[in-house]
Design a protein around this motif. Structure first.
Motif, PDB file in Angstrom:
ATOM      1  N   GLY A   1     -40.145 -17.525  48.307  1.00 59.55           N
ATOM      2  CA  GLY A   1     -40.435 -18.895  48.692  1.00 59.55           C
ATOM      3  C   GLY A   1     -41.148 -19.039  50.020  1.00 59.55           C
ATOM      4  O   GLY A   1     -41.213 -20.135  50.565  1.00 59.55           O
ATOM      5  N   THR A   2     -41.669 -17.950  50.562  1.00 61.76           N
ATOM      6  CA  THR A   2     -42.402 -18.030  51.821  1.00 61.76           C
ATOM      7  C   THR A   2     -43.898 -17.875  51.540  1.00 61.76           C
ATOM      8  O   THR A   2     -44.306 -17.353  50.499  1.00 61.76           O
ATOM      9  CB  THR A   2     -41.949 -16.929  52.800  1.00 61.76           C
ATOM     10  N   GLU A   3     -44.725 -18.327  52.479  1.00 61.63           N
ATOM     11  CA  GLU A   3     -46.162 -18.114  52.383  1.00 61.63           C
ATOM     12  C   GLU A   3     -46.437 -16.698  52.882  1.00 61.63           C
ATOM     13  O   GLU A   3     -46.248 -16.400  54.059  1.00 61.63           O
ATOM     14  CB  GLU A   3     -46.914 -19.142  53.217  1.00 61.63           C
ATOM     15  N   ASN A   4     -46.870 -15.839  51.969  1.00 63.50           N
ATOM     16  CA  ASN A   4     -46.998 -14.415  52.273  1.00 63.50           C
ATOM     17  C   ASN A   4     -48.454 -14.006  52.495  1.00 63.50           C
ATOM     18  O   ASN A   4     -49.367 -14.548  51.867  1.00 63.50           O
ATOM     19  CB  ASN A   4     -46.392 -13.584  51.152  1.00 63.50           C
ATOM     20  N   PHE A   5     -48.624 -13.003  53.359  1.00 67.44           N
ATOM     21  CA  PHE A   5     -49.955 -12.562  53.752  1.00 67.44           C
ATOM     22  C   PHE A   5     -50.095 -11.053  53.661  1.00 67.44           C
ATOM     23  O   PHE A   5     -49.142 -10.315  53.895  1.00 67.44           O
ATOM     24  CB  PHE A   5     -50.233 -12.971  55.207  1.00 67.44           C
ATOM     25  N   LYS A   6     -51.303 -10.616  53.352  1.00 64.27           N
ATOM     26  CA  LYS A   6     -51.678  -9.209  53.472  1.00 64.27           C
ATOM     27  C   LYS A   6     -52.148  -9.031  54.908  1.00 64.27           C
ATOM     28  O   LYS A   6     -52.920  -9.836  55.433  1.00 64.27           O
ATOM     29  CB  LYS A   6     -52.811  -8.874  52.500  1.00 64.27           C
ATOM     30  N   ILE A   7     -51.688  -7.986  55.555  1.00 59.67           N
ATOM     31  CA  ILE A   7     -52.028  -7.741  56.948  1.00 59.67           C
ATOM     32  C   ILE A   7     -52.910  -6.501  57.037  1.00 59.67           C
ATOM     33  O   ILE A   7     -52.656  -5.488  56.381  1.00 59.67           O
ATOM     34  CB  ILE A   7     -50.754  -7.533  57.808  1.00 59.67           C
ATOM     35  N   PHE A   8     -53.933  -6.610  57.856  1.00 63.34           N
ATOM     36  CA  PHE A   8     -54.782  -5.464  58.167  1.00 63.34           C
ATOM     37  C   PHE A   8     -55.132  -5.534  59.648  1.00 63.34           C
ATOM     38  O   PHE A   8     -55.104  -6.611  60.247  1.00 63.34           O
ATOM     39  CB  PHE A   8     -56.036  -5.431  57.285  1.00 63.34           C
ATOM     40  N   SER A   9     -55.393  -4.375  60.226  1.00 64.06           N
ATOM     41  CA  SER A   9     -55.634  -4.354  61.670  1.00 64.06           C
ATOM     42  C   SER A   9     -56.872  -3.543  62.007  1.00 64.06           C
ATOM     43  O   SER A   9     -57.319  -2.695  61.230  1.00 64.06           O
ATOM     44  CB  SER A   9     -54.420  -3.799  62.415  1.00 64.06           C
TER      45      SER A   9
ATOM     46  N   ALA B   1     -49.088  -1.971  53.691  1.00 67.69           N
ATOM     47  CA  ALA B   1     -48.702  -1.999  52.284  1.00 67.69           C
ATOM     48  C   ALA B   1     -47.851  -3.210  51.928  1.00 67.69           C
ATOM     49  O   ALA B   1     -48.049  -3.829  50.884  1.00 67.69           O
ATOM     50  CB  ALA B   1     -47.961  -0.711  51.918  1.00 67.69           C
ATOM     51  N   GLU B   2     -46.918  -3.557  52.799  1.00 73.51           N
ATOM     52  CA  GLU B   2     -45.997  -4.636  52.461  1.00 73.51           C
ATOM     53  C   GLU B   2     -46.526  -5.991  52.922  1.00 73.51           C
ATOM     54  O   GLU B   2     -47.243  -6.079  53.913  1.00 73.51           O
ATOM     55  CB  GLU B   2     -44.614  -4.372  53.051  1.00 73.51           C
ATOM     56  N   PRO B   3     -46.155  -7.052  52.213  1.00 75.22           N
ATOM     57  CA  PRO B   3     -46.569  -8.394  52.645  1.00 75.22           C
ATOM     58  C   PRO B   3     -45.748  -8.858  53.848  1.00 75.22           C
ATOM     59  O   PRO B   3     -44.616  -8.417  54.055  1.00 75.22           O
ATOM     60  CB  PRO B   3     -46.286  -9.267  51.425  1.00 75.22           C
ATOM     61  N   TYR B   4     -46.344  -9.745  54.622  1.00 78.11           N
ATOM     62  CA  TYR B   4     -45.709 -10.315  55.811  1.00 78.11           C
ATOM     63  C   TYR B   4     -45.709 -11.837  55.698  1.00 78.11           C
ATOM     64  O   TYR B   4     -46.469 -12.424  54.927  1.00 78.11           O
ATOM     65  CB  TYR B   4     -46.454  -9.902  57.077  1.00 78.11           C
ATOM     66  N   TYR B   5     -44.848 -12.458  56.487  1.00 80.74           N
ATOM     67  CA  TYR B   5     -44.832 -13.915  56.596  1.00 80.74           C
ATOM     68  C   TYR B   5     -44.442 -14.279  58.021  1.00 80.74           C
ATOM     69  O   TYR B   5     -44.034 -13.416  58.809  1.00 80.74           O
ATOM     70  CB  TYR B   5     -43.877 -14.544  55.565  1.00 80.74           C
TER      71      TYR B   5
ATOM     72  N   VAL C   1     -40.923 -23.483  68.680  1.00 81.22           N
ATOM     73  CA  VAL C   1     -40.485 -22.314  67.917  1.00 81.22           C
ATOM     74  C   VAL C   1     -41.158 -21.037  68.396  1.00 81.22           C
ATOM     75  O   VAL C   1     -42.257 -21.057  68.942  1.00 81.22           O
ATOM     76  CB  VAL C   1     -40.778 -22.466  66.397  1.00 81.22           C
ATOM     77  N   TRP C   2     -40.468 -19.929  68.153  1.00 84.76           N
ATOM     78  CA  TRP C   2     -41.076 -18.617  68.156  1.00 84.76           C
ATOM     79  C   TRP C   2     -41.506 -18.367  66.726  1.00 84.76           C
ATOM     80  O   TRP C   2     -40.761 -18.653  65.787  1.00 84.76           O
ATOM     81  CB  TRP C   2     -40.076 -17.544  68.576  1.00 84.76           C
ATOM     82  N   SER C   3     -42.679 -17.827  66.542  1.00 82.80           N
ATOM     83  CA  SER C   3     -43.198 -17.493  65.226  1.00 82.80           C
ATOM     84  C   SER C   3     -43.349 -15.981  65.176  1.00 82.80           C
ATOM     85  O   SER C   3     -44.148 -15.409  65.921  1.00 82.80           O
ATOM     86  CB  SER C   3     -44.545 -18.196  65.019  1.00 82.80           C
ATOM     87  N   LEU C   4     -42.561 -15.340  64.327  1.00 81.39           N
ATOM     88  CA  LEU C   4     -42.534 -13.887  64.233  1.00 81.39           C
ATOM     89  C   LEU C   4     -43.211 -13.442  62.947  1.00 81.39           C
ATOM     90  O   LEU C   4     -42.837 -13.897  61.859  1.00 81.39           O
ATOM     91  CB  LEU C   4     -41.095 -13.369  64.238  1.00 81.39           C
ATOM     92  N   LEU C   5     -44.211 -12.588  63.054  1.00 79.18           N
ATOM     93  CA  LEU C   5     -44.898 -12.033  61.891  1.00 79.18           C
ATOM     94  C   LEU C   5     -44.127 -10.800  61.447  1.00 79.18           C
ATOM     95  O   LEU C   5     -44.193  -9.748  62.084  1.00 79.18           O
ATOM     96  CB  LEU C   5     -46.344 -11.692  62.254  1.00 79.18           C
ATOM     97  N   VAL C   6     -43.350 -10.966  60.371  1.00 77.30           N
ATOM     98  CA  VAL C   6     -42.421  -9.923  59.927  1.00 77.30           C
ATOM     99  C   VAL C   6     -42.588  -9.656  58.432  1.00 77.30           C
ATOM    100  O   VAL C   6     -43.118 -10.488  57.692  1.00 77.30           O
ATOM    101  CB  VAL C   6     -40.950 -10.329  60.202  1.00 77.30           C
ATOM    102  N   PRO C   7     -42.109  -8.478  57.970  1.00 72.27           N
ATOM    103  CA  PRO C   7     -42.148  -8.210  56.532  1.00 72.27           C
ATOM    104  C   PRO C   7     -41.374  -9.278  55.765  1.00 72.27           C
ATOM    105  O   PRO C   7     -40.374  -9.811  56.255  1.00 72.27           O
ATOM    106  CB  PRO C   7     -41.454  -6.854  56.403  1.00 72.27           C
ATOM    107  N   VAL C   8     -41.859  -9.577  54.574  1.00 68.53           N
ATOM    108  CA  VAL C   8     -41.223 -10.601  53.740  1.00 68.53           C
ATOM    109  C   VAL C   8     -39.768 -10.230  53.490  1.00 68.53           C
ATOM    110  O   VAL C   8     -39.451  -9.100  53.132  1.00 68.53           O
ATOM    111  CB  VAL C   8     -41.991 -10.769  52.405  1.00 68.53           C
ATOM    112  N   GLU C   9     -38.886 -11.225  53.686  1.00 69.37           N
ATOM    113  CA  GLU C   9     -37.441 -11.018  53.548  1.00 69.37           C
ATOM    114  C   GLU C   9     -36.837 -11.784  52.385  1.00 69.37           C
ATOM    115  O   GLU C   9     -35.735 -11.490  51.959  1.00 69.37           O
ATOM    116  CB  GLU C   9     -36.741 -11.458  54.839  1.00 69.37           C
ATOM    117  N   LYS C  10     -37.554 -12.813  51.918  1.00 69.68           N
ATOM    118  CA  LYS C  10     -36.984 -13.662  50.877  1.00 69.68           C
ATOM    119  C   LYS C  10     -38.110 -14.313  50.089  1.00 69.68           C
ATOM    120  O   LYS C  10     -39.264 -14.326  50.517  1.00 69.68           O
ATOM    121  CB  LYS C  10     -36.084 -14.735  51.489  1.00 69.68           C
TER     122      LYS C  10
END
Length: 142
Positions: free
Chosen positions: A67-75, A28-32, A56-65
């Motif tokens: 100005g980020t590039e946001n994604f819909k996640i499905f699995s 349901a929630e967007p991730y970045y 870097v470590w790249s962590l796929l996490v729920p949007v926190e702020k």
């Protein structure tokens, strides 16, 4: 992993069967992707995936702020015993051909749920169209 020799039509039929049998979940929630310098890494229990390169470590996490590039996640969790080889590329190609957008995929392994599973992400701006198209593919019998 399976290695199979098949025609394009046979691949299409097999992967639609794999799609219909898979457990498909839409978040349901967007991730970045939050980037963290390699030396500053700390585990984040909200992360669906964590990958790193040399910097870097790249962590796929729920949007926190903002100005980020946001994604819909499905699995997808795949049914054990079905040959799902090529699924990621097949689905990405279908979505690109139909909607003009790529998707990203992060894979994991869960032996209790058929083995390999995929987290997929698409731009928020076309998320409804992507999910609708996946549902159409699941329903098509050809």
């Amino acid at each position: 992993m399976y290695i199979s020799q098949e025609t394009k039509e046979e691949t299409e039929k097999r992967l639609k069967k794999v799609l219909r049998a898979a457990t498909f979940k839409v978040y349901a929630e967007p991730y970045y992707f939050r980037e963290v310098p390699v030396d500053d890494f700390q585990f984040d229990s909200k992360a669906l995936a964590m990958v790193k390169d040399d910097e870097v470590w790249s962590l796929l996490v729920p949007v926190e702020k903002e100005g980020t590039e946001n994604f819909k996640i499905f699995s997808f969790h795949f049914e054990e015993g079905l040959d799902n080889s090529g699924f990621v590329g097949w689905l990405a190609t279908k979505i690109k051909e139909k909607l003009g957008s790529g998707i990203f995929v992060v894979c994991g392994q869960n032996s209790n749920q058929g083995g390999i599973f995929d987290y997929n992400g698409c731009p928020i701006e076309i998320a409804d169209e992507v999910i609708h198209y996946i549902e159409e593919l699941k329903e098509s019998k050809n």
